[in-house]
Design an enzyme around this catalytic site. Structure first.
Site, short mmCIF file in Angstrom:
data_model
loop_
_atom_site.label_atom_id
_atom_site.label_comp_id
_atom_site.label_asym_id
_atom_site.label_seq_id
_atom_site.Cartn_x
_atom_site.Cartn_y
_atom_site.Cartn_z
CD GLU A 1 -2.88 1.05 0.00
OE1 GLU A 1 -2.91 0.05 -0.76
OE2 GLU A 1 -3.57 2.06 -0.23
CD GLU B 1 -0.85 7.26 -1.97
OE1 GLU B 1 -1.07 7.79 -0.88
OE2 GLU B 1 -1.40 6.21 -2.35
CG ASP C 1 -5.24 2.79 4.77
OD1 ASP C 1 -4.55 3.16 3.81
OD2 ASP C 1 -5.25 3.35 5.88
#
Ligand code: AMP
Length: 446
Positions: free
Chosen positions: A265, A295, A432
């Site tokens: 992750e 990201e 998450d």
């Protein structure tokens, strides 16, 4: 819903490394006025332009917080001056809850009644252990008489430091004045002041490390995160390179006896050096990766695709993100699935020879959106029945653009629109939740 739950109930998951306590403050106009009242607005504006990447002084915090509110972009900035801890501790927080990807995922997956969830975290104080849900399927690896013993995580604590992250949540439309400048929150979001205690290292204790092949045998998949909090250098002379090398070896140890799937992750990483090491050492060693749009843009930047990276940051277009995900897949032979989540959609890009069908890939993403919507709506998922709330949340208004399911030039591409909650209770841990839900479900088909 039952179909989803039925599918994951035989799964065994391992997760490491990061857990912490999230102290959450829901920001009001008055809180912001109080924060800025002793500063000259121009000094704050100057700081916003400087865009500090760490918090060394209070004004760094105020500037980055206001930037986050104004642009609607969530951010996480490390507190590097530990002497500010006292000041941050004096703030009245609204609640404390489990934080850190490994902690959040462990609690979520134990609550969803997976067969077994093994969590490892390098620091487990009593206060931290108390943040775990109390279910028999949630276990911590202990070593007794040179044997690996899995025990209830709540009973596995020892005398260790506790990491506390302070989270400042804001609602879309929150409004205040910085001098003459009217600041309005563009989106619901949050700003995280991340604590990085020097004494907590992202690693396995040696006695447990030698059991990693055995832990790998006990599970079907591993969800790994926390690498973003590795520091460049520690006071005892150890370096980031030392920890990344070890972490890469850990990943190999996990598959020594059984070829389980490993997921990275990705997280927001302010230091370019550390971001590069996550890519060189970790991204190059896992089968699955999960990221948000910022990201993936950051990864593409490091890989040398500046233009695409800039476009993704500015426009978040699905075509660009698909292109980026394909590039990442092409650069890393070890990867079999790249997952990206944005406000409006969740995406899987795999190779054409991926064993899952397009329909199965879609099911993983559907499951992930239901989990995220439930968590956004209720603030947390406390029991399986809560998922009906997420299921009731409709897809977002742009949904027609984001149902995609096709094979093209050696790739399988599937996306599903998010079920967007207009007034979320909380946005912490949603990424998450999406990534772990999609990953565990993906592994359940193998
Ligand atoms: P991250 O940036 O990794 O924390 O992930 C945040 C993700 O959570 C977004 O990409 C969305 O898919 C999802 N999300 C954010 N806000 C909401 C909301 N209000 N309702 C449902 N899902 C959301």
């Amino acid at each position: 819903m039952l179909k989803y739950i039925e599918r994951i109930k035989n799964m065994n998951l391992f997760t490491a490394y990061n857990t912490n306590i999230d102290a959450i403050k829901y920001l009001t106009k008055e809180d912001l006025e109080e924060l800025i009242k002793n500063y000259n607005p121009n000094d704050i504006i100057k700081k916003i332009e400087e865009y500090p990447r760490e918090i060394k002084e209070k004004i760094d915090f105020i500037a980055r917080l206001i930037y986050s509110i104004e642009t609607g972009k969530p951010a996480e900035v490390p507190l590097t001056n530990e002497s500010l801890n006292n000041w941050f501790n004096k703030i009245k927080y609204n609640e404390e809850r489990m934080g850190g990807q490994a902690g959040i995922v462990a609690n979520l997956m134990a609550t969803l009644k997976l067969n077994k969830v093994i969590i490892y975290t390098p620091a487990l104080s009593k206060k931290q252990a108390d943040m775990f849900v109390d279910y028999e399927n949630l276990l911590y690896p202990n070593v007794e008489d040179n044997k690996l013993i899995l025990k209830n995580v709540k009973e596995s604590y020892w005398d260790s430091p506790t990491k506390i992250n302070r989270i400042f949540e804001f609602k879309k439309g929150l409004e205040f004045y910085l001098g003459d400048r009217k600041i309005v929150a563009k989106e619901n979001g949050r700003f995280i002041v991340a604590s990085r205690p020097e004494s907590i290292r992202i690693e396995f204790k040696e006695e447990i490390r030698k059991f990693l092949p055995q832990i790998g045998e006990l599970v079907d998949c591993a969800f790994l995160s926390g690498y973003h909090s590795i520091k460049e250098r520690y006071s005892d002379g150890k370096t980031a390179k030392y920890y990344f090398k070890k972490a890469k070896e850990d990943l190999n140890l996990l598959i020594k006896n059984k070829k389980i799937k490993r997921h990275l992750e990705f997280a927001s990483i302010s230091k370019l050096n550390i971001r590069k090491m996550v890519i060189d050492y970790i991204l190059s060693s896992v089968e699955s990766v999960g990221m948000d749009e910022t990201e993936i843009a950051n990864v593409l930047h490091v890989l040398g695709y500046e233009k695409l990276s800039d476009n993704i940051i500015k426009k978040s277009k699905i075509e660009d993100i698909i292109e980026g995900a394909k590039i990442i897949l092409d650069n890393f032979d070890n990867l079999e699935v790249v997952q990206v989540h944005t406000i409006y959609f969740i995406l899987f890009v795999c190779r054409e020879d991926n064993p899952l069908s397009l329909e199965q890939l879609k099911e993983c993403l559907e499951f992930a959106t239901i989990l995220a919507a439930t968590k956004a709506k209720l603030g947390n998922i406390n029991k399986i029945e809560d998922l009906y709330e997420g299921l009731k949340v409709p897809y977002n208004k742009h949904k027609d653009l984001f149902f995609k399911k096709y094979c093209e030039n050696n790739y399988k591409i599937v996306s599903v629109p998010s079920r967007y909650v207009e007034n979320p209770k909380s946005t912490v841990g949603l990424g998450d939740t999406i990534s772990s839900g999609a990953f565990v479900y993906y592994c359940s088909f193998q």
